[in-house]
Write an enzyme that holds these catalytic residues in place. Structure first.
Site, PDB file in Angstrom:
ATOM      1  N   GLU A 127       6.893   4.147   2.487  1.00 27.08           N
ATOM      2  CA  GLU A 127       5.861   4.314   3.504  1.00 27.08           C
ATOM      3  C   GLU A 127       5.947   5.755   3.999  1.00 27.08           C
ATOM      4  O   GLU A 127       6.909   6.110   4.669  1.00 27.08           O
ATOM      5  CB  GLU A 127       6.152   3.355   4.659  1.00 27.08           C
ATOM      6  CG  GLU A 127       5.045   2.399   4.995  1.00 27.08           C
ATOM      7  CD  GLU A 127       3.709   3.073   5.179  1.00 27.08           C
ATOM      8  OE1 GLU A 127       2.759   2.696   4.471  1.00 27.08           O
ATOM      9  OE2 GLU A 127       3.610   3.991   6.009  1.00 27.08           O
TER      10      GLU A 127
ATOM     11  N   CYS B  26       4.430   8.551  -5.290  1.00 27.52           N
ATOM     12  CA  CYS B  26       3.653   7.705  -4.368  1.00 27.52           C
ATOM     13  C   CYS B  26       3.760   8.220  -2.927  1.00 27.52           C
ATOM     14  O   CYS B  26       3.222   9.277  -2.633  1.00 27.52           O
ATOM     15  CB  CYS B  26       4.058   6.247  -4.529  1.00 27.52           C
ATOM     16  SG  CYS B  26       2.758   5.144  -3.974  1.00 27.52           S
TER      17      CYS B  26
ATOM     18  N   ARG C 125      -4.565   8.524   1.148  1.00 31.41           N
ATOM     19  CA  ARG C 125      -3.633   7.378   1.155  1.00 31.41           C
ATOM     20  C   ARG C 125      -4.379   6.085   0.902  1.00 31.41           C
ATOM     21  O   ARG C 125      -5.514   5.923   1.326  1.00 31.41           O
ATOM     22  CB  ARG C 125      -2.946   7.274   2.514  1.00 31.41           C
ATOM     23  CG  ARG C 125      -2.010   8.408   2.793  1.00 31.41           C
ATOM     24  CD  ARG C 125      -1.388   8.224   4.162  1.00 31.41           C
ATOM     25  NE  ARG C 125      -0.577   7.012   4.210  1.00 31.41           N
ATOM     26  CZ  ARG C 125      -0.139   6.475   5.340  1.00 31.41           C
ATOM     27  NH1 ARG C 125      -0.439   7.011   6.491  1.00 31.41           N
ATOM     28  NH2 ARG C 125       0.604   5.385   5.297  1.00 31.41           N
TER      29      ARG C 125
ATOM     30  N   ILE D  27       1.255   1.039  -6.563  1.00 30.56           N
ATOM     31  CA  ILE D  27       1.447   0.101  -5.452  1.00 30.56           C
ATOM     32  C   ILE D  27       0.885   0.737  -4.179  1.00 30.56           C
ATOM     33  O   ILE D  27       1.449   1.703  -3.666  1.00 30.56           O
ATOM     34  CB  ILE D  27       2.940  -0.236  -5.254  1.00 30.56           C
ATOM     35  CG1 ILE D  27       3.546  -0.777  -6.562  1.00 30.56           C
ATOM     36  CG2 ILE D  27       3.115  -1.251  -4.125  1.00 30.56           C
ATOM     37  CD1 ILE D  27       5.060  -0.886  -6.545  1.00 30.56           C
ATOM     38  N   ARG D  28      -0.229   0.218  -3.705  1.00 28.78           N
ATOM     39  CA  ARG D  28      -0.919   0.814  -2.539  1.00 28.78           C
ATOM     40  C   ARG D  28      -0.913   2.343  -2.666  1.00 28.78           C
ATOM     41  O   ARG D  28      -0.512   3.074  -1.754  1.00 28.78           O
ATOM     42  CB  ARG D  28      -0.273   0.381  -1.224  1.00 28.78           C
ATOM     43  CG  ARG D  28      -0.493  -1.106  -0.920  1.00 28.78           C
ATOM     44  CD  ARG D  28       0.015  -1.491   0.450  1.00 28.78           C
ATOM     45  NE  ARG D  28       1.451  -1.230   0.591  1.00 28.78           N
ATOM     46  CZ  ARG D  28       2.398  -2.007   0.066  1.00 28.78           C
ATOM     47  NH1 ARG D  28       2.073  -3.093  -0.610  1.00 28.78           N
ATOM     48  NH2 ARG D  28       3.664  -1.712   0.232  1.00 28.78           N
TER      49      ARG D  28
ATOM     50  N   HIS E 189       4.643   4.853  -9.796  1.00 32.20           N
ATOM     51  CA  HIS E 189       6.102   4.687  -9.692  1.00 32.20           C
ATOM     52  C   HIS E 189       6.768   4.707 -11.068  1.00 32.20           C
ATOM     53  O   HIS E 189       7.092   3.642 -11.608  1.00 32.20           O
ATOM     54  CB  HIS E 189       6.411   3.333  -9.039  1.00 32.20           C
ATOM     55  CG  HIS E 189       6.140   3.269  -7.579  1.00 32.20           C
ATOM     56  ND1 HIS E 189       7.110   3.404  -6.619  1.00 32.20           N
ATOM     57  CD2 HIS E 189       4.989   3.084  -6.900  1.00 32.20           C
ATOM     58  CE1 HIS E 189       6.593   3.303  -5.419  1.00 32.20           C
ATOM     59  NE2 HIS E 189       5.302   3.098  -5.552  1.00 32.20           N
TER      60      HIS E 189
ATOM     61  N   GLU F 191       9.710   5.189 -11.753  1.00 32.95           N
ATOM     62  CA  GLU F 191      11.056   4.590 -11.677  1.00 32.95           C
ATOM     63  C   GLU F 191      10.991   3.073 -11.891  1.00 32.95           C
ATOM     64  O   GLU F 191      12.022   2.436 -12.077  1.00 32.95           O
ATOM     65  CB  GLU F 191      11.728   4.950 -10.335  1.00 32.95           C
ATOM     66  CG  GLU F 191      11.274   4.181  -9.109  1.00 32.95           C
ATOM     67  CD  GLU F 191       9.918   4.605  -8.564  1.00 32.95           C
ATOM     68  OE1 GLU F 191       9.206   5.404  -9.214  1.00 32.95           O
ATOM     69  OE2 GLU F 191       9.554   4.104  -7.478  1.00 32.95           O
TER      70      GLU F 191
HETATM   71  N1  GLN Z   1       0.655   3.450   0.856  1.00 29.89           N
HETATM   72  C1  GLN Z   1       1.918   4.100   1.055  1.00 29.89           C
HETATM   73  C2  GLN Z   1       1.791   5.277   2.011  1.00 29.89           C
HETATM   74  O1  GLN Z   1       0.763   5.582   2.457  1.00 29.89           O
HETATM   75  C3  GLN Z   1       2.512   4.554  -0.257  1.00 29.89           C
HETATM   76  C4  GLN Z   1       2.868   3.351  -1.109  1.00 29.89           C
HETATM   77  C5  GLN Z   1       4.003   3.585  -2.045  1.00 29.89           C
HETATM   78  O2  GLN Z   1       4.774   4.543  -1.935  1.00 29.89           O
HETATM   79  N2  GLN Z   1       4.152   2.671  -2.967  1.00 29.89           N
HETATM   80  O3  GLN Z   1       2.767   5.896   2.303  1.00 29.89           O
END
Ligand code: GLN
Length: 203
Positions: A47, A77, A107, A144-145, A182, A184
């Site tokens: 995050e 990310c 984001r 992922i997001r 990602h 990793e």
């Molecule tokens: N949505 C997250 C952010 O704004 C990032 C998501 C992630 O690192 N998988 O920080």
């Protein structure tokens, strides 16, 4: 070669495992002192607001800015967001960013309908560092997001887009590397090898 992984929050262990698989010394970075002696740094996913705020409260934001100005750093990310000079559609005051990459990130670009997805990316640059035992062809990327890169400055090299000329999801600017996904979490070492090569060649 010694590579630090920012370990305030998020997917730092997975990066450490990948570095260990490549027989590189890896260490967790939580305090300014932990940056000493490192050749490079990885900022993981997680995050970005939480990571930025934790970095601020551990007095790590300025040391991170100083480190990333000079040494190879890779953001994945949330890490890509932290390395961006600008985040789009931010509230007043915004979130603390390390900056360095002359890009604007958006984001959660892919919104709620596809919080997470996987895509096969064509990343020609990976061939430079690939080994015979590596997979060939597209890189199977896990989002992922995820953010997307919505603006790039002239110094920025676009390493990958989503298929069909889609949004930009991997960039490089000299010694800084950023991926919206990602690596990793993929069963593929090519992106980590690519970053190690950046560290080895000192760029
Ligand atoms: N949505 C997250 C952010 O704004 C990032 C998501 C992630 O690192 N998988 O920080």
């Amino acid at each position: 070669m010694k590579i630090g992984v920012l370990a305030l929050q998020g997917a730092f262990r997975e990066h450490i495992h990948k570095l260990q698989a490549l027989e590189v010394e890896a260490s967790e970075v939580r305090l300014p002192d932990h940056l000493r002696g490192l050749d490079a740094l990885i900022i993981p996913g997680g995050e970005s607001t939480t990571m930025g705020k934790l970095a601020e409260s551990f007095d790590l934001l300025q040391p991170l800015k100083a480190f990333t100005r000079e040494k190879p750093t890779w953001g994945t990310c949330a890490g890509l967001i932290l390395l961006a000079n600008r985040a789009a559609r931010q509230k007043k005051g915004g979130q603390p960013l390390i900056g360095g990459l002359n890009i604007t990130v958006d984001r959660n670009f892919f919104g709620r309908q596809v919080d997470s997805f996987e895509a096969d990316l064509d990343v020609p640059a990976l061939a430079q560092a690939a080994r015979p035992e590596d997979p060939t062809g597209p890189f199977h990327a896990i989002f992922i997001r995820a953010p997307a890169v919505v603006e790039v400055g002239p110094q920025v090299e676009i390493l990958a887009r989503l298929p069909e000329n889609g949004p930009i999801v991997a960039v490089r600017q000299g010694h800084l590397l950023g991926t919206a996904f990602h690596p990793e979490l993929s069963n593929d070492l090519r992106f980590h090898r690519y970053f190690l090569r950046m560290v080895e060649t000192g760029r």
